[in-house]
Design an enzyme around this catalytic site. Structure first.
Site, PDB file in Angstrom:
ATOM      1  N   SER A  23      68.461  86.931  20.882  1.00 51.28           N
ATOM      2  CA  SER A  23      69.350  85.908  20.315  1.00 51.28           C
ATOM      3  C   SER A  23      70.388  86.532  19.376  1.00 51.28           C
ATOM      4  O   SER A  23      71.514  86.036  19.277  1.00 51.28           O
ATOM      5  CB  SER A  23      68.550  84.811  19.609  1.00 51.28           C
ATOM      6  OG  SER A  23      68.010  85.275  18.398  1.00 51.28           O
ATOM      7  N   ASN A 117      70.567  97.741  11.639  1.00 48.44           N
ATOM      8  CA  ASN A 117      69.371  96.995  12.045  1.00 48.44           C
ATOM      9  C   ASN A 117      69.373  95.662  11.320  1.00 48.44           C
ATOM     10  O   ASN A 117      69.913  95.553  10.219  1.00 48.44           O
ATOM     11  CB  ASN A 117      68.104  97.779  11.673  1.00 48.44           C
ATOM     12  CG  ASN A 117      66.845  97.044  12.099  1.00 48.44           C
ATOM     13  OD1 ASN A 117      66.763  96.518  13.226  1.00 48.44           O
ATOM     14  ND2 ASN A 117      65.857  96.981  11.232  1.00 48.44           N
ATOM     15  N   HIS A 119      66.743  92.715   9.836  1.00 50.37           N
ATOM     16  CA  HIS A 119      65.330  92.512   9.493  1.00 50.37           C
ATOM     17  C   HIS A 119      65.170  91.121   8.876  1.00 50.37           C
ATOM     18  O   HIS A 119      65.971  90.744   8.015  1.00 50.37           O
ATOM     19  CB  HIS A 119      64.875  93.593   8.502  1.00 50.37           C
ATOM     20  CG  HIS A 119      63.436  93.479   8.168  1.00 50.37           C
ATOM     21  ND1 HIS A 119      62.440  93.879   9.036  1.00 50.37           N
ATOM     22  CD2 HIS A 119      62.811  92.948   7.083  1.00 50.37           C
ATOM     23  CE1 HIS A 119      61.258  93.618   8.492  1.00 50.37           C
ATOM     24  NE2 HIS A 119      61.455  93.057   7.312  1.00 50.37           N
ATOM     25  N   ASP A 151      68.059 104.574   8.377  1.00 50.41           N
ATOM     26  CA  ASP A 151      67.784 105.969   8.032  1.00 50.41           C
ATOM     27  C   ASP A 151      66.403 106.329   8.577  1.00 50.41           C
ATOM     28  O   ASP A 151      65.872 105.612   9.429  1.00 50.41           O
ATOM     29  CB  ASP A 151      67.946 106.228   6.520  1.00 50.41           C
ATOM     30  CG  ASP A 151      66.929 105.460   5.689  1.00 50.41           C
ATOM     31  OD1 ASP A 151      65.978 104.902   6.258  1.00 50.41           O
ATOM     32  OD2 ASP A 151      67.093 105.432   4.455  1.00 50.41           O
ATOM     33  N   GLU A 184      70.357  84.996  10.379  1.00 47.44           N
ATOM     34  CA  GLU A 184      70.496  86.327  10.982  1.00 47.44           C
ATOM     35  C   GLU A 184      71.761  86.386  11.837  1.00 47.44           C
ATOM     36  O   GLU A 184      72.509  87.365  11.826  1.00 47.44           O
ATOM     37  CB  GLU A 184      69.282  86.658  11.865  1.00 47.44           C
ATOM     38  CG  GLU A 184      68.003  86.892  11.099  1.00 47.44           C
ATOM     39  CD  GLU A 184      66.868  87.333  12.009  1.00 47.44           C
ATOM     40  OE1 GLU A 184      67.104  88.125  12.934  1.00 47.44           O
ATOM     41  OE2 GLU A 184      65.727  86.873  11.808  1.00 47.44           O
TER      42      GLU A 184
HETATM   43  C1  GRF Z   1      64.762  89.065  14.722  1.00 49.12           C
HETATM   44  O1  GRF Z   1      63.992  88.236  13.889  1.00 49.12           O
HETATM   45  C2  GRF Z   1      65.160  90.333  14.007  1.00 49.12           C
HETATM   46  O2  GRF Z   1      65.377  90.141  12.645  1.00 49.12           O
HETATM   47  C3  GRF Z   1      63.971  91.210  14.233  1.00 49.12           C
HETATM   48  O3  GRF Z   1      63.548  90.939  15.542  1.00 49.12           O
HETATM   49  C4  GRF Z   1      63.945  89.616  15.891  1.00 49.12           C
HETATM   50  C5  GRF Z   1      64.755  89.697  17.140  1.00 49.12           C
HETATM   51  O4  GRF Z   1      65.113  88.434  17.631  1.00 49.12           O
HETATM   52  N1  GRF Z   1      64.317  92.603  14.027  1.00 49.12           N
HETATM   53  P1  GRF Z   1      66.146  88.315  18.840  1.00 49.12           P
HETATM   54  O5  GRF Z   1      65.558  89.155  19.978  1.00 49.12           O
HETATM   55  O6  GRF Z   1      67.464  88.831  18.365  1.00 49.12           O
HETATM   56  O7  GRF Z   1      66.178  86.856  19.184  1.00 49.12           O
END
Ligand code: GRF
Length: 215
Positions: A23, A117, A119, A151, A184
């Protein structure tokens, strides 16, 4: 990074790495398509798992894709294939989007401060797996998401963007994870825009915006 956002006419080539649903990748692709993320294009989408739903979405969008199965392979060997693929596609900025594999030293060194990345917590709180569940179980009142440079340590590099999410009385870990995911999708586009603008420096572990004229 190049001064693409300043109207230099160049485009930063992104390499997306994912292992699952994808996503965040889709959100990035839509931001580019809808003109909300200028100066960037997706050069290739790579997965370490052939069955990743995000890979199928990339194919539907007509983007170049590649699969390098990681199961049973030495990390350095697997990463060497991924690095070669990224280079073959002229990738300048690597975006980990739910990529469930630690990167080797060699990978990080191949793209210094050129790997992002995302998170699902406000780092340094709750690194590692299931960060949303960790925050919920801990009883945190505020959590969120972090986009950071990668890193050699897990969920550790300089932070580019964070977005906070309140934990509600009515939440369970699923509703909380859903609201974090929405943030996100906003955060990743914002972070990529910042990096492709080139208007920043990384000083130690700090991402610092450069001052514009007159500031
Ligand atoms: C997200 O919650 C991201 O923060 C974590 O893994 C998940 C990936 O979700 N690293 P998607 O595959 O982008 O829907």
């Amino acid at each position: 990074m190049r001064d693409a956002a300043a109207g230099g006419g160049t485009t930063v080539r992104l390499g997306i790495l994912l292992s699952g649903r994808g996503s965040n990748f889709v959100a990035i692709a839509e931001s580019i398509h809808e003109g909300r993320l200028k100066g960037a294009e997706i050069a290739v989408v790579i997965s370490n798992a052939a069955e990743a739903a995000g890979l199928a979405k990339a194919r539907e969008m007509g983007l170049p894709t590649a699969v390098f199965e990681s199961r049973g392979r030495r990390r350095e060997e697997h990463d060497a294939d991924v690095i070669a693929c990224l280079r073959a596609h002229g990738v300048e900025l690597v975006c980990l989007a739910g990529y469930m594999r630690l990167l080797s030293r060699e990978f990080v060194a191949a793209f210094p401060n050129r790997i992002l990345n995302i998170h699902p917590s406000l780092l340094p709180a709750f690194p590692g797996l299931e960060a949303q569940e960790q925050a919920f179980a801990y009883g945190a009142k505020v959590t969120g998401c972090t986009v950071h440079f990668v890193d050699e340590e897990l969920d550790h590099g300089a932070i580019v963007v964070q977005r906070a999410v309140s934990v509600l009385e009515t939440d369970d870990e699923h509703s909380l994870a859903e609201r974090i995911l929405k943030e996100e999708h906003v955060a990743y586009t914002e972070a990529i825009a910042r990096v492709v603008s080139g208007e920043y420096e990384v000083r130690g572990r700090k991402y610092v915006k450069k001052r514009g004229n007159g500031e």
